[in-house]
Write a protein that holds these residues in place. Structure first.
Motif, short mmCIF file in Angstrom:
data_model
loop_
_atom_site.label_atom_id
_atom_site.label_comp_id
_atom_site.label_asym_id
_atom_site.label_seq_id
_atom_site.Cartn_x
_atom_site.Cartn_y
_atom_site.Cartn_z
N ASP A 101 12.05 -25.86 1.77
CA ASP A 101 10.97 -25.99 2.76
C ASP A 101 10.22 -24.66 2.94
O ASP A 101 10.75 -23.61 2.60
CB ASP A 101 11.62 -26.39 4.11
CG ASP A 101 10.65 -27.12 5.02
OD1 ASP A 101 9.47 -27.22 4.68
OD2 ASP A 101 11.11 -27.61 6.08
N ASP A 102 9.04 -24.75 3.47
CA ASP A 102 8.22 -23.55 3.77
C ASP A 102 8.09 -22.64 2.56
O ASP A 102 8.11 -21.42 2.68
CB ASP A 102 8.82 -22.75 4.94
CG ASP A 102 8.85 -23.55 6.23
OD1 ASP A 102 8.24 -24.65 6.24
OD2 ASP A 102 9.48 -23.11 7.19
N ASP A 135 4.15 -24.48 2.10
CA ASP A 135 3.91 -24.27 3.53
C ASP A 135 2.47 -24.53 3.92
O ASP A 135 1.54 -24.26 3.15
CB ASP A 135 4.29 -22.84 3.89
CG ASP A 135 4.32 -22.66 5.38
OD1 ASP A 135 5.19 -23.27 6.02
OD2 ASP A 135 3.45 -21.93 5.92
N GLU A 164 2.20 -29.51 2.71
CA GLU A 164 2.24 -29.85 4.14
C GLU A 164 0.95 -29.42 4.83
O GLU A 164 0.23 -28.56 4.34
CB GLU A 164 3.37 -29.08 4.83
CG GLU A 164 4.75 -29.38 4.33
CD GLU A 164 5.77 -28.60 5.16
OE1 GLU A 164 6.48 -29.26 5.94
OE2 GLU A 164 5.87 -27.37 5.02
CA CA Z 1 7.67 -26.81 6.25
#
Ligand code: CA
Ligand code: C2E
Ligand code: CA
Length: 662
Positions: A549-550, A572, A605
């Protein structure tokens, strides 16, 4: 010959130890005035018994200058300060005393023998008595200068014996011999006493030396105990002791100063890559740079607190602090050449001012550490001064922490779902579960706020388990082809216990593990790489998938892509807002290309506009997530949303590819 030279040396006090000379001088200061008093009283008595019998020049006029000399000398001795005398001065005074003793002894003996020719047997007896008791008295008074005592004894008893041996009076022969023998005995006694005195002084000196040595050693120990061995800078203990002292001073004078904490950025990866020896050399070099700065002015003191962390006590006006902190960070960030290798590390700095930020060691250090944390998380490589805004943040953190401690997790927490869209097939492929807290005390609190608090206060495990159970329940209400992404925190991923509990819950539900995707941030992985990797393998063995993630917000992302067992990368949202400028565009397109080459799914995202979606589609991006598709929604609304959305359900289920036409 040798013995003679030694005797002469001894007589002239040559080679005498300095502290013995000083001690002799101190003792004589008390005795010599008494000696002069004794001479005056005794000579006065003889002069009195001979007055009228002997001529006046003997009983008065010769005696007066002798009295005068004695009185003046007694006064000079009495007024002398005894303690602060140097060895040279003491030697000079002792030699002078030796010389004067000789002169006065001769003068007195000549005078008394001159008187002896006058008067009857009684008066002559008095002269003999005068000489005897005076010489004995003088020897006693000169106990601490045996050279003078010996000289006086020799100069008095020599002429005395010679004089009386010429007379035909046996009683005087006996008296003179008697005085001579008694003087010899006394001289011996005096030598013994002086030897003991010298020994005492010597052992006092040895003791003082030992004490000095002990003090030096204990000072050395104290310095060692307060020094960091690697950098030679003062250590943590010294830092806190100095800080405590500085606080007391500043409180007493209403003064101000600042506390700074420095933390090196990227030290750990350098240490891991090049080894501990290299890391040590790097720290020593950074320490040298800081030492150089600290010694260039008196504006700050620097200590190594441990690891790659340094502490400072800074004397500078508050408005100059940030600039000073920044210049220190810049100096540390200048590249290093160590053993032929060039490396670059960074440095972040947190600063807090006494008394605004805090009045105790604990408060000041915590606040500067908090400012450092802000630098580290938002302004890497820069100096941050603890401010009112931080104070507010801390208060809010505390409020969150205490509300969290008393929260009913089951009641107050909920999972919201946000859909993930498959651009290629035009349908929803799954949802991400996002935690929501509706606190009766604080209202809605964002996960960005309560997740870090739950991590810090040890509540994370319980919270994750509660949320996971809710996510599984929500999932069971959704069509079986849809996936669910669930976020794991740094604490979760390094706790084997938590991971096993999650797997047990998953096993108990009827949900296929293949439908689950666990999302883990790079930062969480970096916190403890080994632990995280183990948990990730464990999760993956069950058939669940993993997403990093990110992606792109950390700084060693590419290495992790190769080493970790991941299926998906989530770019991200911060990159999406910049997708229109060439560099932002370049980053996103190269990450997408990289994922494709590594056969990894890639989700972008934070898609909020059609333009962003179109741009990503043109870059070949397959999955997107963002407000454009839907905001996170209560889990119970997800099924209804799926029914009514313009985005068809996943093409795999719907058997067609379609996107809304705008
Ligand atoms: Ca994220
Ligand atoms: P994340 O995992 O990166 O989640 C995406 C965040 O972006 C969510 O914020 C989501 O609401 C927000 N978002 C989604 N689409 C858009 C958009 O188009 N524009 C903008 N500006 N934002 C968008 P949220 O729900 O506030 O969560 C924040 C972070 O808290 C999450 O970031 C995640 O790291 C963490 N978090 C949330 N729920 C959990 C959880 O159950 N467990 C753990 N460990 N962390 C969670
Ligand atoms: Ca996430």
């Amino acid at each position: 010959m040798n013995a003679m030279r030694r005797f002469l040396n001894w007589m002239t006090l040559s080679g005498q130890q300095p502290e013995i000379l000083q001690a002799q001088f101190r003792e004589l200061r008390r005795q010599v005035p008494l000696l002069y008093a004794l001479l005056v009283v005794n000579a006065g008595a003889v002069s009195f018994t001979h007055y009228g019998l002997a001529p006046d020049y003997l009983t008065i006029w010769l005696l007066l200058p002798l009295f005068l000399i004695c009185t003046v000398r007694a006064i000079v001795w009495l007024r002398r300060p005894g303690d602060a005398v140097t060895p040279e001065e003491a030697l000079y005074q002792l030699r002078k005393t030796l010389f004067l003793s000789g002169v006065l002894a001769l003068a007195y003996v000549a005078w008394s023998l001159a008187l002896d020719s006058y008067g009857g047997p009684l008066e002559r007896g008095h002269v003999a008595l005068f000489i005897a008791i005076t010489v004995v008295g003088c020897i006693f008074c000169l106990i601490n200068l045996p050279q003078a005592a010996l000289l006086v004894m020799a100069l008095v008893t020599g002429p005395y014996i010679a004089y009386y041996s010429r007379l035909d009076l046996t009683v005087f022969h006996a008296i003179s011999m008697n005085i001579f023998l008694v003087s010899l005995v006394l001289i011996q006694v005096l030598f013994n006493g002086h030897k003991a005195f010298t020994k005492v002084i010597q052992s006092q000196r040895a003791l003082a030396q030992k004490q000095q040595e002990t003090e030096r050693l204990s000072e050395e120990n104290a310095i060692l105990a307060h020094t960091d061995a690697l950098t030679g800078l003062p250590n943590r203990r010294h830092f806190f002791a100095t800080l405590q002292k500085r606080i007391q001073e500043a409180a007493a004078t209403h003064g101000s100063f600042a506390v700074g904490v420095l933390d090196l950025d990227r030290f750990k990866p350098v240490n891991d890559t090049y080894g501990h020896h290299f890391g040590d050399l790097l720290l020593a070099e950074a320490g040298d740079r800081l030492k150089g700065l600290a010694s260039s002015g008196t504006r700050f003191q620097i200590s190594r607190l441990g690891g790659d962390e340094f502490g400072m006590i800074i004397e500078a006006p508050a408005n100059e602090l940030e600039a000073l902190g920044q210049s220190i960070c810049d100096i540390i960030a200048t590249p290093y050449e160590i053993e032929g290798i060039f490396v670059r590390i960074g440095c972040s700095c947190g600063l807090a001012v006494f008394p605004d930020a805090g009045r105790t060691v604990h408060e000041l250090f915590d606040r500067s550490d908090y400012a450092l944390y802000n630098s580290k998380t938002g302004r890497r490589g820069q100096a941050t001064l603890y401010s009112v805004e931080h104070e507010r943040q801390i208060r809010s953190d505390r409020a969150i922490e205490s509300a969290l401690q008393g929260a009913d997790l089951e009641e107050e927490f909920e999972v919201y779902l946000q859909p993930i869209l498959d651009l290629q097939q035009g349908g929803v492929t799954g949802f991400e579960a996002l935690a929501r807290w509706n606190s009766p005390l604080l209202g809605q609190v964002s996960p960005d706020q309560f997740i870090p608090q739950a991590e810090r206060s040890g509540l994370m495990r319980r919270l994750t388990i509660t949320l996971f159970a809710k996510a599984l329940a929500a999932m069971s209400q959704l069509p079986a082809h849809l996936s669910l992404s669930f976020n794991l925190s740094a604490h979760d991923i390094t706790s084997k216990e938590t991971v096993l509990t999650l797997l047990t819950l998953l096993g108990r539900s009827r949900i296929q593990p293949g439908r689950l995707m666990f999302e883990i941030t790079e930062t969480a992985v970096m916190r403890s790489y080994e632990g995280a990797e183990q948990s990730m393998r464990l999760l993956r063995q069950t058939g669940a998938r993993l997403a990093l993630d990110d992606f792109g917000t950390g700084y060693s992302s590419l290495g992790y892509l190769h080493r970790l067992p991941i299926d998906r990368v989530k770019i991200d949202k911060s990159f999406v807002s910049g997708i229109d400028d060439p560099s932002g565009h370049g980053i996103v397109s190269s990450i997408i290309a990289l994922c494709r080459s590594m056969s990894l799914d890639c989700v972008v995202e934070g898609i909020e506009t059609d333009a962003q979606r179109d741009r990503l589609k043109s870059l070949g991006c397959r999955y997107i997530q963002g407000y454009l598709i839907a905001r996170p929604m209560p889990a119970k609304d997800a099924a209804a949303w799926l029914e009514h959305t313009d985005y068809h359900q996943s093409a795999a289920a719907a058997g067609m590819v379609s996107l809304p036409v705008n």
